[in-house]
Write an enzyme that holds these catalytic residues in place. Structure first.
Site, PDB file in Angstrom:
ATOM      1  CD  GLU A   1     -52.822  -0.600   3.564  1.00 50.76           C
ATOM      2  OE1 GLU A   1     -53.042   0.502   4.114  1.00 50.76           O
ATOM      3  OE2 GLU A   1     -51.778  -1.257   3.734  1.00 50.76           O
ATOM      4  CG  HIS A   2     -51.283   3.769   1.326  1.00 39.96           C
ATOM      5  ND1 HIS A   2     -50.769   4.936   1.837  1.00 39.96           N
ATOM      6  CD2 HIS A   2     -50.834   2.783   2.147  1.00 39.96           C
ATOM      7  CE1 HIS A   2     -50.040   4.674   2.915  1.00 39.96           C
ATOM      8  NE2 HIS A   2     -50.049   3.371   3.104  1.00 39.96           N
TER       9      HIS A   2
ATOM     10  CD  GLU B   1     -45.938   3.947   4.922  1.00 38.72           C
ATOM     11  OE1 GLU B   1     -46.251   3.015   5.679  1.00 38.72           O
ATOM     12  OE2 GLU B   1     -46.627   4.302   3.937  1.00 38.72           O
TER      13      GLU B   1
ATOM     14  CG  HIS C   1     -47.811  -0.291   1.503  1.00 35.09           C
ATOM     15  ND1 HIS C   1     -47.280   0.935   1.162  1.00 35.09           N
ATOM     16  CD2 HIS C   1     -48.268  -0.170   2.776  1.00 35.09           C
ATOM     17  CE1 HIS C   1     -47.408   1.758   2.183  1.00 35.09           C
ATOM     18  NE2 HIS C   1     -47.995   1.123   3.171  1.00 35.09           N
TER      19      HIS C   1
END
Length: 430
Positions: free
Chosen positions: A60-61, A137, A57
């Site tokens: 991906e960011h 998040e 993740h």
């Protein structure tokens, strides 16, 4: 290069495998004026080692934070100047990077997609900044019981395994990420044989393949690391929290993608709790008012699956809701009707076709099928398999759950939530 193409109605499907092992798949949709294109990588949270938890993740960011050739702002301006928009998603078993724009700008999209996957800078200041974003998040999930209970459920159903770890990682793991760890993970896992470039809409397959060959030449071959096999782990998990509702999830072993019983269990989940006419919705919500939201689900993965029930309810209603929901499951497993099967089947067909009518939805379908099955599964084949299911098939799928040891997860005031042994006894009719 090996290539194959087939026509399906007015749409034209193309599939090619490059020398590196990278797969290119497309579907021309004559009624669509734009093109949706992206890279899907068969790498996600379950590919991470313990010290890498959340790294898929995080990468991906970071993909949009600048490359050797482009700053983050330049990437955004180039895509938006062409009227396009980027998106990315990290899942348990895959990560995708996508863009939608006009067909004349396809080469720009491929150039940028290849750039962010092969030449990202991973600047230290950007890593530090993105850590802060992802920590927020993670905190947002902690503050959202409906989301947090899903993470708790998977952590119990696949305890101690990569499949059971939250996609976002933990605050501790995210704080420990370094540039070297990001670069090492990409080099190990982002291999050509695990990648699919998929496009749908106004796309010419030959032009797409030529663009991919030109821009993705730097992707390494090889297979990447071996994914740890998953195993379902029954048990209980209760997290006491001072919130208004109890969020609860009950789970049993499901079926993997491609298993013979996969479609039957998907239909059983839909019949039991997939819509307003389902047994759970009618009995739990409409007849008894025990929950605002209640549903059944089946989440299939490459080598396993999990079937479950989920609901949010008042603490004083837990003791009634659980046996009522289990009775619905048991009754459906023993006496599902042809009318229920027909409704569930029709709903699934519409969902399949609705996704196929969107260029991005269709590109996503194509890529996921290539990653899972190494072939495109024709819509007609899926419909035929749904049509072939009988009531006996659906009941058998439901009965396969009745004697299994379950997972029982609760978040909130959970004092009245029964233990997994009691849930198993209720479901078995004891």
């Amino acid at each position: 290069m090996k290539a194959a193409a087939a026509a399906a109605g007015e749409n034209t499907l193309g599939v090619s495998t490059l020398a590196s092992g990278l797969t290119v798949v497309s579907e021309r949709m004559p009624h669509v004026a734009t093109v949706a294109v992206g890279v899907w990588v068969g790498v996600g949270a379950r590919n991470e080692r313990p010290q890498e938890h959340g790294l898929s993740h995080f990468i991906e960011h970071m993909a949009f934070k600048g490359t050797e050739r482009r700053s983050a702002r330049t990437i955004a301006e180039a895509v938006e100047a062409a009227g396009g928009d980027f998106n990315a998603e990290t899942g348990i078993e895959h990560t995708s990077y996508t863009v939608r724009l006009l067909p004349e700008d396809l080469d720009l999209a491929l150039d940028i997609l290849a750039d962010i996957l092969t030449r990202s800078r991973f600047a230290p200041e950007e890593i530090a900044r993105e850590k802060s974003v992802i920590l927020q998040e993670i905190s947002a999930v902690e503050d959202t019981p409906e989301d947090l209970v899903n993470d708790l459920f998977m952590s119990c159903a696949f305890s101690g395994q990569p499949l059971g770890r939250p996609i976002l990682g933990t605050a501790e793991s995210v704080r420990g990420f370094t540039r070297e760890r990001l670069v090492g993970y990409l080099a190990r896992e982002y291999r050509a044989s695990r990648m699919v470039v998929a496009a749908a809409g106004s796309v010419d397959h030959a032009r797409l393949v030529a663009g991919v060959e030109r821009h993705f030449a730097g992707i390494s071959g090889g297979l990447g690391s071996v994914t740890e096999p998953a195993r379902f782990t029954p048990g209980d998990l209760r997290v006491e929290r001072a919130i208004e509702q109890v969020q609860l999830m009950l789970g049993w072993p499901g079926r993997a993608l491609g298993d013979d019983g996969h479609y039957a269990l998907q239909v059983f989940a839909n019949l039991l709790g997939g819509g307003m006419s389902s047994r759970l919705f009618q009995e739990v919500r409409e007849e008894r008012g025990l929950a605002y939201a209640v549903d059944a689900f089946h989440w299939p993965f490459l080598d396993t699956g999990v079937f479950g029930l989920a609901a949010g309810t008042a603490p004083e209603d837990v003791a009634e809701l659980v046996p009522v929901a289990l009775a619905c499951l048991r009754d459906a497993a023993l006496a599902a009707t042809p009318e229920e099967l027909a409704r569930a089947r029709a709903q699934m067909k519409v969902a399949l076709l609705t996704t196929s009518e969107s260029a991005m939805g269709r590109a996503d379908q194509l890529a996921r099928q290539m990653l899972a099955f190494r072939r495109i599964v024709p819509r007609e084949e899926v419909v035929a398999r749904l049509d072939a299911l009988t009531v006996d098939d659906i009941r058998a799928a439901g009965r396969s759950l009745l004697e299994c040891h379950p997972v029982v997860v609760g978040l909130g005031p959970v004092a009245d939530l029964p233990a997994s042994a009691a849930v198993q006894a209720m479901l078995a009719g004891k």
